[in-house]
Design a protein around this motif. Structure first.
Motif, PDB file in Angstrom:
ATOM      1  N   ALA A  78       0.815  -1.214   0.000  1.00 35.24           N
ATOM      2  CA  ALA A  78       0.000   0.000   0.000  1.00 35.24           C
ATOM      3  C   ALA A  78       0.854   1.272   0.000  1.00 35.24           C
ATOM      4  CB  ALA A  78      -0.927  -0.004   1.211  1.00 35.24           C
ATOM      5  N   GLY A  79       2.169   1.134   0.276  1.00 30.96           N
ATOM      6  CA  GLY A  79       3.051   2.295   0.275  1.00 30.96           C
ATOM      7  C   GLY A  79       3.322   2.872   1.652  1.00 30.96           C
ATOM      8  N   ALA A  80       3.085   2.085   2.690  1.00 33.48           N
ATOM      9  CA  ALA A  80       3.338   2.551   4.055  1.00 33.48           C
ATOM     10  C   ALA A  80       4.835   2.631   4.329  1.00 33.48           C
ATOM     11  CB  ALA A  80       2.674   1.616   5.058  1.00 33.48           C
ATOM     12  N   HIS A  85       3.718  -3.585  15.732  1.00 35.41           N
ATOM     13  CA  HIS A  85       2.747  -4.553  16.244  1.00 35.41           C
ATOM     14  C   HIS A  85       2.800  -4.530  17.764  1.00 35.41           C
ATOM     15  CE1 HIS A  85       2.649  -6.143  12.144  1.00 35.41           C
ATOM     16  NE2 HIS A  85       3.969  -6.133  12.177  1.00 35.41           N
ATOM     17  N   SER A  86       1.639  -4.558  18.399  1.00 32.88           N
ATOM     18  CA  SER A  86       1.594  -4.625  19.859  1.00 32.88           C
ATOM     19  C   SER A  86       0.645  -5.751  20.262  1.00 32.88           C
ATOM     20  CB  SER A  86       1.107  -3.290  20.436  1.00 32.88           C
ATOM     21  OG  SER A  86      -0.272  -3.121  20.173  1.00 32.88           O
ATOM     22  N   GLU A  87       0.416  -5.877  21.551  1.00 35.09           N
ATOM     23  CA  GLU A  87      -0.502  -6.913  22.031  1.00 35.09           C
ATOM     24  C   GLU A  87      -1.955  -6.563  21.721  1.00 35.09           C
ATOM     25  OE1 GLU A  87       0.346  -7.424  26.180  1.00 35.09           O
ATOM     26  OE2 GLU A  87       2.445  -7.909  25.797  1.00 35.09           O
ATOM     27  N   GLU A  88      -2.214  -5.280  21.420  1.00 30.82           N
ATOM     28  CA  GLU A  88      -3.586  -4.846  21.159  1.00 30.82           C
ATOM     29  C   GLU A  88      -3.913  -4.673  19.684  1.00 30.82           C
ATOM     30  OE1 GLU A  88      -2.287  -1.784  23.415  1.00 30.82           O
ATOM     31  OE2 GLU A  88      -2.097  -3.324  24.942  1.00 30.82           O
ATOM     32  N   ASN A  89      -2.921  -4.222  18.868  1.00 30.83           N
ATOM     33  CA  ASN A  89      -3.255  -3.893  17.485  1.00 30.83           C
ATOM     34  C   ASN A  89      -2.015  -3.783  16.592  1.00 30.83           C
ATOM     35  OD1 ASN A  89      -2.164  -1.389  18.287  1.00 30.83           O
ATOM     36  ND2 ASN A  89      -4.181  -0.614  18.852  1.00 30.83           N
ATOM     37  N   HIS A  90      -2.283  -3.494  15.323  1.00 29.07           N
ATOM     38  CA  HIS A  90      -1.243  -3.212  14.333  1.00 29.07           C
ATOM     39  C   HIS A  90      -1.349  -1.722  14.022  1.00 29.07           C
ATOM     40  CE1 HIS A  90      -1.010  -7.552  13.538  1.00 29.07           C
ATOM     41  NE2 HIS A  90      -2.315  -7.554  13.358  1.00 29.07           N
ATOM     42  N   VAL A  91      -0.223  -1.001  14.081  1.00 23.90           N
ATOM     43  CA  VAL A  91      -0.221   0.424  13.771  1.00 23.90           C
ATOM     44  C   VAL A  91       0.660   0.637  12.546  1.00 23.90           C
ATOM     45  CG1 VAL A  91       0.249   2.743  14.617  1.00 23.90           C
ATOM     46  CG2 VAL A  91      -0.502   0.968  16.214  1.00 23.90           C
ATOM     47  N   ILE A  92       0.078   1.244  11.519  1.00 27.12           N
ATOM     48  CA  ILE A  92       0.770   1.450  10.254  1.00 27.12           C
ATOM     49  C   ILE A  92       0.981   2.951  10.065  1.00 27.12           C
ATOM     50  CG2 ILE A  92       0.595   1.142   7.757  1.00 27.12           C
ATOM     51  CD1 ILE A  92      -1.395  -1.258   8.597  1.00 27.12           C
ATOM     52  N   TYR A  93       2.218   3.350   9.716  1.00 30.57           N
ATOM     53  CA  TYR A  93       2.547   4.755   9.512  1.00 30.57           C
ATOM     54  C   TYR A  93       2.870   5.011   8.047  1.00 30.57           C
ATOM     55  CZ  TYR A  93       3.066   4.805  14.573  1.00 30.57           C
ATOM     56  OH  TYR A  93       2.835   4.687  15.922  1.00 30.57           O
ATOM     57  N   CYS A  94       2.475   6.186   7.579  1.00 30.07           N
ATOM     58  CA  CYS A  94       2.780   6.585   6.208  1.00 30.07           C
ATOM     59  C   CYS A  94       3.017   8.095   6.180  1.00 30.07           C
ATOM     60  CB  CYS A  94       1.637   6.204   5.261  1.00 30.07           C
ATOM     61  SG  CYS A  94       0.071   7.030   5.613  1.00 30.07           S
ATOM     62  N   ALA A  95       3.477   8.596   5.040  1.00 33.25           N
ATOM     63  CA  ALA A  95       3.650  10.040   4.890  1.00 33.25           C
ATOM     64  C   ALA A  95       2.287  10.708   5.034  1.00 33.25           C
ATOM     65  CB  ALA A  95       4.255  10.353   3.523  1.00 33.25           C
TER      66      ALA A  95
END
Length: 168
Positions: A78-80, A85-95
């Motif tokens: 997707a271009g991220a 990754h944590s115990e609660e969720n996935h966090v994706i960073y992008c511009a």
């Protein structure tokens, strides 16, 4: 209503960005300034701390969206820029300018995200001791209680030991 960003330093030199939306700029500025002063910080000029943060897009998915590899591959395609990754969720960073594009591409692969928003991500962090952490938490709490304040971001890190003492 207008959006305003305030920048300043909290206890222990922690950089703080306060994003507000107000119909009275003077009232909000006065409240934010006095809150910083009463809680061991001081309000700075625009740009005084923002260099310690990067403007990023943040997309959060629940763990049920897929395993780490699946989410990582979808994010790369997707271009991220980064995935955490944590115990609660996935966090994706992008511009910041790619948020809509990356979010839409991820939605096609992983389904709807929990949140998708622009954030200030610290690129320099300040380690806090127990006293500094208590003072900073109080400052952030009072700022967030203000009706005009939309979001408070700070560049601090608290060790697990200090975090345990805080929650005791």
């Amino acid at each position: 209503y207008e959006e305003i960003r305030y920048e300043g330093y909290g206890p222990a030199g922690v950089a703080v960005i306060v994003e507000a939306m107000t119909d009275n700029r003077n009232r909000t500025a006065s409240t934010v300034r006095s809150t910083f002063g009463k809680h061991g910080g001081n309000l700075g000029e625009t740009g005084s701390v923002s260099f310690m943060f990067d403007r990023k897009g943040e997309i959060v998915y629940p763990l049920s969206a897929g395993d780490e590899d699946t989410v990582m591959m979808a994010a790369i395609e997707a271009g991220a820029e980064d995935v955490e990754h944590s115990e609660e969720n996935h966090v994706i960073y992008c511009a910041d300018t790619d948020l809509n594009e990356v979010s839409n591409a991820l939605e096609a692969d992983l389904g709807e995200s929990e949140t998708s928003k622009l954030i200030w991500k610290p690129n320099i962090v300040t380690e806090l001791d127990l006293e500094g952490a208590q003072k900073l938490m109080r400052l952030i709490e009072v700022l967030e209680d203000d009706d005009d304040v939309q979001r408070v971001t700070a560049n601090f890190e608290i060790s697990d030991e200090v975090m345990e003492q805080l929650s005791a």
